[in-house]
Design a protein around this motif. Structure first.
Motif, PDB file in Angstrom:
ATOM      1  N   SER A  23      12.792 -11.673  -6.781  1.00  0.00           N
ATOM      2  CA  SER A  23      13.914 -10.737  -6.842  1.00  0.00           C
ATOM      3  C   SER A  23      13.612  -9.454  -6.075  1.00  0.00           C
ATOM      4  N   PHE A  24      14.641  -8.657  -5.880  1.00  0.00           N
ATOM      5  CA  PHE A  24      14.444  -7.331  -5.299  1.00  0.00           C
ATOM      6  C   PHE A  24      13.435  -6.556  -6.131  1.00  0.00           C
ATOM      7  N   PHE A  25      13.530  -6.653  -7.447  1.00  0.00           N
ATOM      8  CA  PHE A  25      12.657  -5.850  -8.293  1.00  0.00           C
ATOM      9  C   PHE A  25      11.201  -6.293  -8.199  1.00  0.00           C
ATOM     10  N   ALA A  26      10.949  -7.565  -7.909  1.00  0.00           N
ATOM     11  CA  ALA A  26       9.577  -8.015  -7.654  1.00  0.00           C
ATOM     12  C   ALA A  26       9.066  -7.395  -6.353  1.00  0.00           C
ATOM     13  N   ARG A  27       9.893  -7.420  -5.288  1.00  0.00           N
ATOM     14  CA  ARG A  27       9.504  -6.798  -4.016  1.00  0.00           C
ATOM     15  C   ARG A  27       9.326  -5.292  -4.204  1.00  0.00           C
ATOM     16  N   PHE A  28      10.216  -4.688  -4.982  1.00  0.00           N
ATOM     17  CA  PHE A  28      10.114  -3.254  -5.262  1.00  0.00           C
ATOM     18  C   PHE A  28       8.777  -2.928  -5.933  1.00  0.00           C
ATOM     19  N   ASN A  29       8.387  -3.725  -6.922  1.00  0.00           N
ATOM     20  CA  ASN A  29       7.125  -3.466  -7.634  1.00  0.00           C
ATOM     21  C   ASN A  29       5.917  -3.629  -6.722  1.00  0.00           C
ATOM     22  N   ILE A  30       5.922  -4.629  -5.849  1.00  0.00           N
ATOM     23  CA  ILE A  30       4.830  -4.797  -4.888  1.00  0.00           C
ATOM     24  C   ILE A  30       4.769  -3.579  -3.972  1.00  0.00           C
ATOM     25  N   PHE A  31       5.910  -3.188  -3.432  1.00  0.00           N
ATOM     26  CA  PHE A  31       6.014  -2.036  -2.539  1.00  0.00           C
ATOM     27  C   PHE A  31       5.517  -0.764  -3.231  1.00  0.00           C
ATOM     28  N   ARG A  32       5.988  -0.536  -4.450  1.00  0.00           N
ATOM     29  CA  ARG A  32       5.599   0.659  -5.211  1.00  0.00           C
ATOM     30  C   ARG A  32       4.092   0.675  -5.468  1.00  0.00           C
ATOM     31  N   LYS A  33       3.524  -0.471  -5.860  1.00  0.00           N
ATOM     32  CA  LYS A  33       2.084  -0.538  -6.150  1.00  0.00           C
ATOM     33  C   LYS A  33       1.248  -0.242  -4.909  1.00  0.00           C
ATOM     34  N   ILE A  34       1.673  -0.748  -3.767  1.00  0.00           N
ATOM     35  CA  ILE A  34       0.953  -0.461  -2.516  1.00  0.00           C
ATOM     36  C   ILE A  34       0.991   1.030  -2.233  1.00  0.00           C
ATOM     37  N   LEU A  35       2.180   1.632  -2.334  1.00  0.00           N
ATOM     38  CA  LEU A  35       2.309   3.059  -2.048  1.00  0.00           C
ATOM     39  C   LEU A  35       1.527   3.907  -3.048  1.00  0.00           C
ATOM     40  N   GLU A  36       1.596   3.550  -4.323  1.00  0.00           N
ATOM     41  CA  GLU A  36       0.847   4.316  -5.331  1.00  0.00           C
ATOM     42  C   GLU A  36      -0.658   4.199  -5.099  1.00  0.00           C
ATOM     43  N   ALA A  37      -1.134   3.022  -4.687  1.00  0.00           N
ATOM     44  CA  ALA A  37      -2.557   2.843  -4.397  1.00  0.00           C
ATOM     45  C   ALA A  37      -2.993   3.700  -3.213  1.00  0.00           C
ATOM     46  N   LYS A  38      -2.040   3.986  -2.324  1.00  0.00           N
ATOM     47  CA  LYS A  38      -2.317   4.845  -1.167  1.00  0.00           C
ATOM     48  C   LYS A  38      -2.103   6.317  -1.482  1.00  0.00           C
ATOM     49  N   GLY A  39      -1.759   6.618  -2.735  1.00  0.00           N
ATOM     50  CA  GLY A  39      -1.635   8.009  -3.155  1.00  0.00           C
ATOM     51  C   GLY A  39      -0.239   8.591  -3.125  1.00  0.00           C
ATOM     52  N   PHE A  40       0.763   7.767  -2.844  1.00  0.00           N
ATOM     53  CA  PHE A  40       2.136   8.267  -2.861  1.00  0.00           C
ATOM     54  C   PHE A  40       2.629   8.348  -4.301  1.00  0.00           C
ATOM     55  N   ALA A  41       3.106   9.499  -4.672  1.00  0.00           N
ATOM     56  CA  ALA A  41       3.621   9.714  -6.024  1.00  0.00           C
ATOM     57  C   ALA A  41       5.147   9.727  -5.976  1.00  0.00           C
ATOM     58  N   GLU A  42       5.747   9.712  -7.156  1.00  0.00           N
ATOM     59  CA  GLU A  42       7.207   9.771  -7.278  1.00  0.00           C
ATOM     60  C   GLU A  42       7.762  10.968  -6.504  1.00  0.00           C
ATOM     61  N   SER A  43       7.015  12.059  -6.477  1.00  0.00           N
ATOM     62  CA  SER A  43       7.488  13.258  -5.775  1.00  0.00           C
ATOM     63  C   SER A  43       7.480  13.077  -4.253  1.00  0.00           C
ATOM     64  N   ALA A  44       6.656  12.143  -3.747  1.00  0.00           N
ATOM     65  CA  ALA A  44       6.569  11.926  -2.306  1.00  0.00           C
ATOM     66  C   ALA A  44       7.448  10.779  -1.829  1.00  0.00           C
ATOM     67  N   PHE A  45       7.931   9.977  -2.751  1.00  0.00           N
ATOM     68  CA  PHE A  45       8.782   8.845  -2.388  1.00  0.00           C
ATOM     69  C   PHE A  45       9.857   8.674  -3.450  1.00  0.00           C
ATOM     70  N   PRO A  46      11.098   8.452  -3.051  1.00  0.00           N
ATOM     71  CA  PRO A  46      12.192   8.362  -4.040  1.00  0.00           C
ATOM     72  C   PRO A  46      12.268   6.998  -4.739  1.00  0.00           C
TER      73      PRO A  46
END
Length: 150
Positions: free
Chosen positions: A60-83
């Protein structure tokens, strides 16, 4: 225009156009996410991975979203840096437009509503959702595209 031709304050034809614009527009966001995921794992675009794995109907989109979010968070992107919240909400709105049923007209207001598929009880005003979607779409789209090129 008859009551039957109205849907949340817009004509039935306009609702069809709204559904198309939301679902079509959201594909650019999803493709940007898939490009970023592919680049992360393979160093470049891997069409076989994207089309076979990420676009498999069971993903689903939400599975892709979670993969995407986890990659970005592992790279240090926080909610404040990405919507992330706005991206999640756009996905929810897209799913409502793509999967919701259309109600019978409200006898008091002559309006139709989008009804959530899961319980057939949640009603959604198509015009309000459309407005909300495009209020945040450009910001999310540009951020995801920028990320997919990095």
């Amino acid at each position: 225009m008859s009551v039957e031709e109205k849907m949340s304050g817009v004509s039935f034809g306009d609702l069809i156009v709204m559904r198309g614009k939301v679902t079509h527009s959201f594909t650019s966001v999803e493709m940007g996410m898939c490009t970023y995921i592919s680049n992360h794992y393979f160093g470049s675009w891997n069409a076989d991975f994207v089309h076979t794995v990420l676009y498999d109907p069971s993903v689903s989109f939400f599975a892709r979203f979670n993969i995407f979010r986890k990659i970005l968070e592992a790279k240090g992107f926080a909610e404040s840096a990405f919507p992330f919240g706005k991206l999640r909400r756009l996905g929810q709105i897209r799913n409502i437009f793509a999967h919701a049923w259309v109600s019978s007209p409200d006898p008091n207001q002559g309006k139709f509503y989008l009804i959530g598929e899961a319980d057939m009880k949640d009603t959604h005003d198509a015009a309000a959702l459309y407005e909300e979607f495009f209020k945040h779409f450009e910001e999310v789209q540009m951020t995801v595209i920028k990320m997919s090129k990095s």
